[in-house]
Motif scaffolding. Structure first.
Motif, PDB file in Angstrom:
ATOM      1  N   TRP A 182       0.850  -1.404   0.108  1.00 25.15           N
ATOM      2  CA  TRP A 182      -0.152  -0.353   0.311  1.00 25.15           C
ATOM      3  C   TRP A 182       0.990   1.180   0.420  1.00 25.15           C
ATOM      4  CZ3 TRP A 182      -5.278   0.487   0.441  1.00 25.15           C
ATOM      5  CH2 TRP A 182      -6.289  -0.847   0.325  1.00 25.15           C
ATOM      6  N   ASN A 183       1.778   1.056   0.392  1.00 25.51           N
ATOM      7  CA  ASN A 183       2.785   2.392   0.213  1.00 25.51           C
ATOM      8  C   ASN A 183       2.677   4.039   1.150  1.00 25.51           C
ATOM      9  OD1 ASN A 183       5.362   3.472   0.499  1.00 25.51           O
ATOM     10  ND2 ASN A 183       5.671   4.427  -1.346  1.00 25.51           N
ATOM     11  N   ILE A 184       1.325   3.572   2.258  1.00 26.10           N
ATOM     12  CA  ILE A 184       0.716   4.527   2.767  1.00 26.10           C
ATOM     13  C   ILE A 184       2.392   5.677   3.168  1.00 26.10           C
ATOM     14  CG2 ILE A 184      -0.588   5.242   4.582  1.00 26.10           C
ATOM     15  CD1 ILE A 184      -2.759   3.181   3.858  1.00 26.10           C
ATOM     16  N   GLU A 185       2.991   4.640   3.990  1.00 23.94           N
ATOM     17  CA  GLU A 185       4.169   5.547   4.756  1.00 23.94           C
ATOM     18  C   GLU A 185       4.505   6.720   4.010  1.00 23.94           C
ATOM     19  OE1 GLU A 185       4.624   2.727   7.926  1.00 23.94           O
ATOM     20  OE2 GLU A 185       5.430   1.853   5.901  1.00 23.94           O
ATOM     21  N   ASN A 186       4.211   6.225   2.746  1.00 22.07           N
ATOM     22  CA  ASN A 186       5.741   6.348   2.099  1.00 22.07           C
ATOM     23  C   ASN A 186       4.845   7.622   0.279  1.00 22.07           C
ATOM     24  OD1 ASN A 186       8.283   6.360   3.856  1.00 22.07           O
ATOM     25  ND2 ASN A 186       7.568   4.308   2.186  1.00 22.07           N
ATOM     26  N   ALA A 187       3.426   7.326   0.329  1.00 24.98           N
ATOM     27  CA  ALA A 187       3.264   7.727  -0.439  1.00 24.98           C
ATOM     28  C   ALA A 187       2.889   9.406  -0.698  1.00 24.98           C
ATOM     29  CB  ALA A 187       2.107   6.393  -1.510  1.00 24.98           C
ATOM     30  N   SER A 188       2.684  10.247  -1.355  1.00 23.42           N
ATOM     31  CA  SER A 188       1.271  11.650  -1.140  1.00 23.42           C
ATOM     32  C   SER A 188       0.021  11.151  -2.362  1.00 23.42           C
ATOM     33  CB  SER A 188       2.571  12.236  -2.000  1.00 23.42           C
ATOM     34  OG  SER A 188       2.171  12.154  -4.431  1.00 23.42           O
ATOM     35  N   SER A 189      -0.822  12.102  -1.597  1.00 24.40           N
ATOM     36  CA  SER A 189      -2.289  11.700  -2.192  1.00 24.40           C
ATOM     37  C   SER A 189      -2.626  12.183  -3.909  1.00 24.40           C
ATOM     38  CB  SER A 189      -2.899  13.322  -2.072  1.00 24.40           C
ATOM     39  OG  SER A 189      -2.963  14.366  -1.669  1.00 24.40           O
TER      40      SER A 189
END
Length: 350
Positions: free
Chosen positions: A135-142
């Motif tokens: 999911w990469n929520i920790e590093n991704a931007s919206s």
């Protein structure tokens, strides 16, 4: 060389020297006097650390020891990211179905965390890292974030499951390849347990140690006033508190919070956060915004706050009772429910 130019150069060098000293001090943390204690702010385990010492002439030394212990714990033992840590080495070098021998300390941390996995039936799962990476929520931007394809989520879930772990007398057996053990949900709490051990070695009135979303209260304030721990309003900024826990007198207690406001991405009117439900492969959805758990052990408070967030209010109550813990549940609409053991010490913000 012209005298004016020489003088100017000397002034520039002096200013740079002062700036360098200021930067060095700010990196280490400066003691600031409060009403009765001295506070040091620093950074460890990828998060902010605050140590306030009451009634000791060795407050700087104590704070330094606590920060050093936390960094050593992360870098040498429990980080899945640091290539030199024991946990990262385990993740890289274990062979499926074969015993991997562990140090006594990592064995203790892993088994204690695993016990919460079992008791919560996987609401806490120390093997969930592949889903977090997908999911990469920790590093991704919206802007660049997107929900992973369902087939990718299904494939990744095959790499997740605490039931693939078995403990031996001195090690661990993981029965399938390519799994990743991650102690992010319990590590900061365990760092508080280490901090308590350090505090016990010094003569002082008391201390409060904050490690990210986990807090240790030890002893008492020098002036005898209550310890006060704020619970953040999930819908506000980091300074907005929805309520406070007020502890009287001498204490030896840990408080940990897990919430959807810590690491998240708002996309198309929905908040995707970093607390995953291994059973679905998606961020946990139970109507909660945060859970704050209070108990005597740091590792337990940290792990239980994550487990209770995933379980939801009703399903968390038997787990809390099993561990002798209490909690404050904050729902998406800011409705708050406090378990019985905290009735008398929880104060709602006006």
């Amino acid at each position: 060389m012209n005298k004016k130019i020489t003088t100017l150069l000397k002034m520039i060098v002096l200013a740079l020297g002062i700036l360098a000293v200021c930067i060095a001090i700010s990196k280490k943390g400066i003691g600031k006097k409060g009403d009765t204690g001295v506070t040091y702010n620093d950074f460890a385990m990828g998060t902010s650390v605050s140590v306030t010492i009451h009634g000791s002439k060795e407050s700087q030394k104590i704070s330094d020891e606590i920060v050093l212990a936390a960094n050593n714990l992360s870098n040498n033992l429990i980080s899945w990211r640091e290539s030199g840590s024991e946990l990262a080495t385990l993740n890289t070098n274990y062979n499926a179905g074969e015993k991997y021998v562990l140090s006594d300390e990592l064995y203790k941390i892993l088994q204690s965390s695993y016990d919460i996995c079992v008791s919560s039936k996987g609401a806490l799962d120390i093997t969930v890292r592949p889903l977090a990476n997908l999911w990469n929520i920790e590093n991704a931007s919206s802007e660049d974030f997107s929900i992973p394809p369902f087939e990718d989520i299904a494939d990744t879930r095959k790499l997740v499951g605490y039931d693939h772990i078995e403990f031996t007398d001195d090690g661990i057996i993981i029965d399938q390849p390519d799994m990743i053990l991650d102690l992010g949900a319990t590590g900061k709490g365990y760092a508080l347990d280490l901090a308590r051990g350090i505090l016990e070695g010094y003569d002082m009135d008391g201390a409060i140690v904050t490690m990210g979303g986990s807090v240790l209260i030890y002893g008492k304030k020098s002036d005898g006033s209550d310890w006060k721990v704020g619970i953040r309003n999930p819908q506000g900024n980091e300074d907005d508190m929805i309520g406070y826990l007020c502890f009287e007198g001498k204490q030896n207690i840990c408080i940990s919070t897990s919430g959807d406001y810590e690491k998240y991405i708002d996309k198309d009117g929905y908040r995707y956060h970093h607390i995953f439900d291994a059973a679905t492969g998606f961020p946990a959805e139970t109507g909660l915004s945060s859970v704050t758990v209070v108990c005597e052990n740091g590792l337990l408070s940290d792990g239980l706050s994550t487990a209770c967030y995933v379980l939801g209010y009703d399903n968390s109550l038997p787990l809390l009772e099993q561990y002798g813990a209490d909690a404050v549940f904050v729902f998406r609409d800011n409705t708050t429910i406090v378990t019985e053991g905290l009735y008398d010490i929880y104060v709602k913000s006006e």
